[in-house]
Design a protein around this motif. Structure first.
Motif, PDB file in Angstrom:
ATOM      1  N   GLU A   6      -6.415  -6.911   3.843  1.00 24.47           N
ATOM      2  CA  GLU A   6      -7.204  -8.066   4.281  1.00 24.47           C
ATOM      3  C   GLU A   6      -7.631  -8.930   3.106  1.00 24.47           C
ATOM      4  O   GLU A   6      -7.582 -10.157   3.168  1.00 24.47           O
ATOM      5  CB  GLU A   6      -8.429  -7.612   5.086  1.00 24.47           C
ATOM      6  N   LYS A   7      -8.044  -8.292   2.028  1.00 24.06           N
ATOM      7  CA  LYS A   7      -8.470  -9.026   0.837  1.00 24.06           C
ATOM      8  C   LYS A   7      -7.291  -9.811   0.248  1.00 24.06           C
ATOM      9  O   LYS A   7      -7.445 -10.966  -0.144  1.00 24.06           O
ATOM     10  CB  LYS A   7      -9.046  -8.045  -0.185  1.00 24.06           C
ATOM     11  N   ARG A  24       0.816  -1.223   0.000  1.00 25.97           N
ATOM     12  CA  ARG A  24       0.000   0.000   0.000  1.00 25.97           C
ATOM     13  C   ARG A  24       0.849   1.272   0.000  1.00 25.97           C
ATOM     14  O   ARG A  24       0.324   2.372  -0.148  1.00 25.97           O
ATOM     15  CB  ARG A  24      -0.931   0.014   1.217  1.00 25.97           C
ATOM     16  N   GLU A  42      -2.420   4.097   7.555  1.00 24.87           N
ATOM     17  CA  GLU A  42      -3.377   3.363   6.743  1.00 24.87           C
ATOM     18  C   GLU A  42      -4.795   3.846   7.018  1.00 24.87           C
ATOM     19  O   GLU A  42      -5.154   4.093   8.162  1.00 24.87           O
ATOM     20  CB  GLU A  42      -3.347   1.880   7.104  1.00 24.87           C
ATOM     21  N   GLY A  43      -5.575   3.950   5.967  1.00 31.08           N
ATOM     22  CA  GLY A  43      -6.997   4.248   6.096  1.00 31.08           C
ATOM     23  C   GLY A  43      -7.800   2.968   5.913  1.00 31.08           C
ATOM     24  O   GLY A  43      -7.236   1.887   5.693  1.00 31.08           O
ATOM     25  N   TRP A  44      -9.113   3.085   5.969  1.00 29.55           N
ATOM     26  CA  TRP A  44      -9.966   1.912   5.833  1.00 29.55           C
ATOM     27  C   TRP A  44      -9.760   1.218   4.501  1.00 29.55           C
ATOM     28  O   TRP A  44      -9.784   0.005   4.410  1.00 29.55           O
ATOM     29  CB  TRP A  44     -11.436   2.276   6.030  1.00 29.55           C
ATOM     30  N   ARG A  45      -9.529   1.974   3.426  1.00 32.41           N
ATOM     31  CA  ARG A  45      -9.324   1.416   2.083  1.00 32.41           C
ATOM     32  C   ARG A  45      -8.053   0.574   2.045  1.00 32.41           C
ATOM     33  O   ARG A  45      -8.001  -0.490   1.419  1.00 32.41           O
ATOM     34  CB  ARG A  45      -9.264   2.568   1.071  1.00 32.41           C
ATOM     35  N   ASP A  46      -7.005   1.052   2.717  1.00 37.57           N
ATOM     36  CA  ASP A  46      -5.738   0.320   2.771  1.00 37.57           C
ATOM     37  C   ASP A  46      -5.902  -0.977   3.567  1.00 37.57           C
ATOM     38  O   ASP A  46      -5.447  -2.034   3.137  1.00 37.57           O
ATOM     39  CB  ASP A  46      -4.648   1.193   3.407  1.00 37.57           C
ATOM     40  N   ARG A  47      -6.555  -0.886   4.710  1.00 36.57           N
ATOM     41  CA  ARG A  47      -6.777  -2.078   5.537  1.00 36.57           C
ATOM     42  C   ARG A  47      -7.605  -3.111   4.780  1.00 36.57           C
ATOM     43  O   ARG A  47      -7.344  -4.315   4.843  1.00 36.57           O
ATOM     44  CB  ARG A  47      -7.439  -1.697   6.862  1.00 36.57           C
ATOM     45  N   GLU A  48      -8.598  -2.639   4.051  1.00 35.44           N
ATOM     46  CA  GLU A  48      -9.443  -3.542   3.264  1.00 35.44           C
ATOM     47  C   GLU A  48      -8.630  -4.241   2.164  1.00 35.44           C
ATOM     48  O   GLU A  48      -8.774  -5.449   1.946  1.00 35.44           O
ATOM     49  CB  GLU A  48     -10.593  -2.743   2.639  1.00 35.44           C
TER      50      GLU A  48
END
Length: 188
Positions: A52-53, A33, A43-49
């Motif tokens: 995880e994916k 990322r 990290e923001g929510w988009r990065d964490r998502e």
């Protein structure tokens, strides 16, 4: 292209690399990322998502807290691929991405990459596994000592005389009854 745009666009999975400091699997995957974050940005929510994916797709979610230094070769290879997937590039360059993988993970990774190409991502894959390449590739380039020996669809490239000339070994080329792709069978 500037370096940041190139890093966002092209993901790379090297054949091998050295991890020079203690790091967990999740931290290494999250490095994918970096082109989206830049230095010192959290990290923001988009990065964490995305992380995880990628962990899930490469079947390494259960390894997230393990130190990279404790992984087997196949586990580390899946971590490298997950890092590239977390990057969400438009193109991937992979050097022997299935090295050290067992059959299940080899097939799932190749299926994952095939799905990415079907979704519009360009995948450039280097491999010595001819039959695996023929099963998943749209187009191939067969090199012989750094020169193009054949290029085209797997059926165009997998001709007995070409394979025998490049590898210096007698082969039979047949059609796989399940996948309909050409398959090389070494003889002798």
């Amino acid at each position: 292209w500037d370096r940041r745009e190139l890093a966002r666009t092209v993901g790379v999975v090297p054949q091998s690399e050295t991890v020079a400091f203690p790091i967990t699997v999740r931290e290494m995957v999250a490095m994918g990322r970096f082109p989206h974050l830049g230095p010192l940005r959290a990290e923001g929510w988009r990065d964490r998502e995305a992380v995880e994916k990628a962990l899930e797709r490469c079947d390494i979610s259960d390894l997230r807290n393990r130190q990279v230094a404790t992984l087997s070769g196949g586990e580390l290879q899946r971590v490298r691929i997950a890092r590239a997937l977390a990057q969400e590039p438009r193109a991937l360059a992979l050097d022997e991405p299935t090295a050290s993988l067992d059959l299940r993970h080899e097939m799932s990774i190749m299926g994952l990459l095939r799905g990415w190409t079907d979704g519009g991502i360009t995948v450039l894959l280097i491999t010595h596994q001819l039959n695996l390449a023929a099963r998943f590739a749209d187009r191939m380039i067969l090199l012989d000592r750094g020169r193009v020996a054949a290029e085209g669809t797997p059926s165009e490239v997998f001709r007995r005389e070409v394979i025998e000339r490049v590898y210096g070994w007698p082969v039979r080329v047949e059609q796989d009854p399940l996948t309909r792709s050409p398959r090389v069978v070494p003889l002798g």
